[in-house]
Motif scaffolding. Sequence first.
Motif, mmCIF file in Angstrom:
data_model
loop_
_atom_site.group_PDB
_atom_site.id
_atom_site.type_symbol
_atom_site.label_atom_id
_atom_site.label_comp_id
_atom_site.label_asym_id
_atom_site.label_seq_id
_atom_site.Cartn_x
_atom_site.Cartn_y
_atom_site.Cartn_z
ATOM 1 N N ALA A 172 -60.723 24.456 -51.543
ATOM 2 C CA ALA A 172 -60.206 23.087 -51.600
ATOM 3 C C ALA A 172 -61.189 22.144 -52.296
ATOM 4 O O ALA A 172 -60.784 21.194 -52.976
ATOM 5 C CB ALA A 172 -59.909 22.585 -50.184
ATOM 6 N N GLN A 173 -62.481 22.420 -52.144
ATOM 7 C CA GLN A 173 -63.465 21.535 -52.772
ATOM 8 C C GLN A 173 -63.309 21.561 -54.294
ATOM 9 O O GLN A 173 -63.368 20.532 -54.951
ATOM 10 C CB GLN A 173 -64.884 21.959 -52.357
ATOM 11 N N ASP A 282 -55.401 15.978 -48.274
ATOM 12 C CA ASP A 282 -56.219 17.153 -47.955
ATOM 13 C C ASP A 282 -55.754 17.729 -46.618
ATOM 14 O O ASP A 282 -55.956 17.126 -45.568
ATOM 15 C CB ASP A 282 -57.694 16.743 -47.907
ATOM 16 N N SER A 316 -56.439 25.256 -48.272
ATOM 17 C CA SER A 316 -57.264 26.435 -48.537
ATOM 18 C C SER A 316 -57.278 27.324 -47.314
ATOM 19 O O SER A 316 -56.728 26.964 -46.269
ATOM 20 C CB SER A 316 -58.696 26.018 -48.907
ATOM 21 N N LYS A 319 -61.022 27.199 -43.894
ATOM 22 C CA LYS A 319 -61.167 26.897 -42.464
ATOM 23 C C LYS A 319 -60.321 27.830 -41.612
ATOM 24 O O LYS A 319 -60.711 28.197 -40.520
ATOM 25 C CB LYS A 319 -60.755 25.448 -42.193
ATOM 26 N N ARG A 326 -63.171 32.245 -50.927
ATOM 27 C CA ARG A 326 -63.125 31.005 -51.709
ATOM 28 C C ARG A 326 -61.790 30.875 -52.437
ATOM 29 O O ARG A 326 -61.725 30.987 -53.659
ATOM 30 C CB ARG A 326 -64.294 30.946 -52.706
HETATM 31 C C1 LIG Z 1 -61.438 18.159 -45.081
HETATM 32 C C2 LIG Z 1 -62.003 19.264 -45.914
HETATM 33 N N1 LIG Z 1 -61.574 19.424 -47.170
HETATM 34 C C3 LIG Z 1 -62.061 20.390 -47.953
HETATM 35 C C4 LIG Z 1 -63.029 21.245 -47.507
HETATM 36 C C5 LIG Z 1 -63.548 22.297 -48.435
HETATM 37 O O1 LIG Z 1 -62.811 23.452 -48.276
HETATM 38 P P1 LIG Z 1 -63.059 24.787 -49.081
HETATM 39 O O2 LIG Z 1 -64.016 25.602 -48.262
HETATM 40 O O3 LIG Z 1 -61.731 25.429 -49.190
HETATM 41 O O4 LIG Z 1 -63.647 24.424 -50.409
HETATM 42 C C6 LIG Z 1 -63.507 21.123 -46.203
HETATM 43 C C7 LIG Z 1 -64.545 22.033 -45.739
HETATM 44 O O5 LIG Z 1 -65.437 21.638 -45.021
HETATM 45 C C8 LIG Z 1 -62.985 20.093 -45.383
HETATM 46 O O6 LIG Z 1 -63.408 19.906 -44.134
#
Ligand SMILES: Cc1ncc(COP(=O)(O)O)c(C=O)c1O
Length: 485
Positions: A172-173, A282, A316, A319, A326
């Motif tokens: 997601a990042q 998100d 994603s 979590k 990833r």
């Molecule tokens: C709210 C939120 N968005 C995105 C992410 C990032 O997720 P990913 O590990 O899929 O990059 C996190 C991870 O800590 C998160 O808490």
Amino acid sequence: MSAHQVSARALESLLGEWRSGSSAYAALADRIRLLILDGRIPTDSRLPAERDFSTRLGLSRTTVAAAYRQLRDAGFLISVRGSGSMTRIPGGATTLTAVGGRGMLDFSKATLPALTGLADVAELAARDLPRHLGESGFDPVGIPELRAAIADRYRSRGLATDPEQIMVTIGAQHAIALLARVMLGRGDRALIEMPTYPHAYEALRSGGARLVSVSVSAPDASAGEEGGWDETALLQTLQRSNPVLGYLMPDFHNPTGQTMPVDQRERVLAAAGRQGTVLLIDETIGEFNIDRAGEFLPFAAYADPAMPGTTVSIGSVGKTVWGGLRVGWIRAERPLIRKLVAARSANDLGTPILEQLMVTRLLADMPAIIAQRNAQLRTNRDHLEVALAERFPEWRVPHVDGGITTWVNLGQPVSSQLALAARNHGLLIPAGPRFGIDGAFERFLRLPFCYPAEETERAVDALALAWGSLLRHPLADTGYLADVV
Ligand SMILES: Cc1ncc(COP(=O)(O)O)c(C=O)c1O
């Protein structure tokens, strides 16, 4: 490449309420150390010159020089000829060991342990791999079977989705950063929640955005506050600041755990639609519903079908399954997906195929995985609430009905000091201001409840020792604490 320069003004604002009972130089060094350790000042940043910084803070230059010297002696700063004082983490973060010889407990990451049986899923996915070995393997949009599985999952949760609306990303990042890069121009405004998930606002800032913020709070029964989004501010900010993007976590907001009510979603969507603001939703932790009352669909399901471009959703398995897998995704209208795919290759050439095959298999089991995770979270949450009530009766611990963290009000603006003291007892935990900008949230601490009971016990013990040490050395100069948010 030139180093990141932290200006005297930026550092002053990051410091927040930094004075404590110890001497000014030691308190200043302590606070800068925390900012480096928790990532608010990146390593290899150049701190302001002693003279500029002492003028800014209204301190003598010797005080700032003594603080910098202490940081240098401890390995947090090095002097580079011609470049000034550069930040470092001594020995690298991985070498930290707790007092008493046990490993450092890392509560800076709110994440569940890897899903049981994941290695078996990897083996099964490897058997699917030959199907793809005849292709180039560079995959900027996602393998068809995974895009279809993600679309199916949205559909089964009540949001009609076509596989062509899905782009697979490296978590997601990556999705947030790519969207920020493609959608924002330098100086464009982006709306964020306050507090928020820090790596999101970092990505929006790197995309060139000017951030405007709207508050989200946890309920506080003792103050008679219900918590949630400051709706008036949210609607006004959309209207007056006209942000290009609004980054929101309407389901189990990180860090407060709040859910946006359905009628509020509709009003926010209508306001965003009028302004042409795209809401970046998100939902990475949005399915961790422990015992929330009411029925909620994915946020985009509330959008006006005539204005489907008002929302872009991201998710994603970072979590729900494991942070090491990833794989994430973007759900958006096709023209935006095409634009994102075209822009992607400047930074990366696609999502790994084997991981995508794993996630394709996992998505078929997602309802069971989520149910298992939520049962785990319910136990952990209940356990943490009891432990905190026993050990810290003066803290205000909101009851949350989902997500993976709670946002505790310490009653005093001492979060940074507590986080620093906790390190001495083997617990890494980010101070409240890590989730805000400009040093706000010094009264708050984010506590994750995604760790097993034994680790939670150790963390609470460490916090109790740290809290005890703070109470024995209370803040001396409370005058400095009065006027900060
Ligand atoms: C709210 C939120 N968005 C995105 C992410 C990032 O997720 P990913 O590990 O899929 O990059 C996190 C991870 O800590 C998160 O808490």
